[in-house]
Design a protein around this motif. Sequence first.
Motif, PDB file in Angstrom:
ATOM      1  N   SER A 156     -19.248 -28.070  21.711  1.00 31.09           N
ATOM      2  CA  SER A 156     -19.630 -29.244  22.505  1.00 31.09           C
ATOM      3  C   SER A 156     -18.413 -30.094  22.867  1.00 31.09           C
ATOM      4  O   SER A 156     -18.438 -30.816  23.867  1.00 31.09           O
TER       5      SER A 156
ATOM      6  N   ASP B 122     -13.463 -27.721  26.284  1.00 31.59           N
ATOM      7  CA  ASP B 122     -13.449 -27.527  27.734  1.00 31.59           C
ATOM      8  C   ASP B 122     -13.345 -26.040  28.071  1.00 31.59           C
ATOM      9  O   ASP B 122     -13.787 -25.606  29.134  1.00 31.59           O
TER      10      ASP B 122
ATOM     11  N   THR C 143     -22.298 -26.987  27.983  1.00 28.12           N
ATOM     12  CA  THR C 143     -22.556 -27.930  29.074  1.00 28.12           C
ATOM     13  C   THR C 143     -22.841 -27.221  30.396  1.00 28.12           C
ATOM     14  O   THR C 143     -23.337 -27.840  31.337  1.00 28.12           O
TER      15      THR C 143
ATOM     16  N   LYS D  59     -20.547 -26.207  32.301  1.00 28.55           N
ATOM     17  CA  LYS D  59     -19.353 -26.413  33.123  1.00 28.55           C
ATOM     18  C   LYS D  59     -18.068 -25.941  32.418  1.00 28.55           C
ATOM     19  O   LYS D  59     -16.985 -26.024  32.981  1.00 28.55           O
ATOM     20  N   GLN D  60     -18.199 -25.478  31.194  1.00 27.79           N
ATOM     21  CA  GLN D  60     -17.027 -25.020  30.448  1.00 27.79           C
ATOM     22  C   GLN D  60     -16.519 -23.689  31.002  1.00 27.79           C
ATOM     23  O   GLN D  60     -17.293 -22.866  31.495  1.00 27.79           O
TER      24      GLN D  60
ATOM     25  N   SER E 274     -21.829 -19.881  30.979  1.00 27.41           N
ATOM     26  CA  SER E 274     -21.328 -20.728  32.067  1.00 27.41           C
ATOM     27  C   SER E 274     -21.135 -19.855  33.303  1.00 27.41           C
ATOM     28  O   SER E 274     -20.987 -18.637  33.197  1.00 27.41           O
TER      29      SER E 274
END
Length: 275
Positions: free
Chosen positions: A70, A73, A96, A98-99, A117
């Motif tokens: 979490s 990135d 997320t 978007k990683q 992702s």
Amino acid sequence: MKDYTIAVLGCGVMGTAVASAILKAKFDPYPIRIIGCTNSVGTNDLLKSQLKHEIFEYSYGSESNTKAVSEADIIILGCKPYMYQAIYDEIKSGLTGKQLVISLLAGTTISELTIFSSYVAKVMTNTPARFGCGTAAISFSKEAEAEYEDLVMKLIGTVGEAFKIPEKNMDAATALVGSGPAFCLLMMEALIDGGVRMGLPFEVAKLSAAKVMEGTARMVLETNDHPAVLKSKVCTPGGTTIAGLLKMEDAGIRSGIARGVEEAAIVSASFAKKK
């Protein structure tokens, strides 16, 4: 991407090798944290003994690993290929969407990995990566290619040599790049055995074989000549080298090695078909 954190999910041989290569390199933008995520006490203890760096942290257990994800990135998948679905189920609450996901998994497609992702870079590298003299083939999802190609090439380029290929060529890269060190080690072992058979002490034979392979590889890279051209320059008419080469050809060495690469690629492709 600036001030980014990397979570390495699965710090086995390859996950640790890539993390080690990144930690030893200097490039911009450099990560501010790398978190090594493990699920066994033994692997966690081994990781602590192998990787020590001011930006490297350790995470053990599903709750800690989910928290690490979490905060990340970039996620590097270094687990066994068959484990990716179970790992996804374990840490999905930390994702997320978007990683950037960098996969080191053989036989697992970009399409399959988009559960983590849409930003996916599929990497096939090898164990020499740990020492900065590895090779890496990289394929991208459309989203990752547009957004993160330069960063991925920098990160993975730390292993030694990195190049971009279409995903359709990844099984061949798995065979040549991923399995290649084992093929070379088999050849090195045979050279050592030959030297010992003819009277060289083992340590002398081992050092000689290793340096011969290292020097020959460097010669190919520095001259950019075809290996056959360089080989012909070593073959004195009526000499020892041509005699040894013909004996090897009689044993099918050339076709055996080429067929070994072919078979490894076939097996890599079969992984996806079994799912």
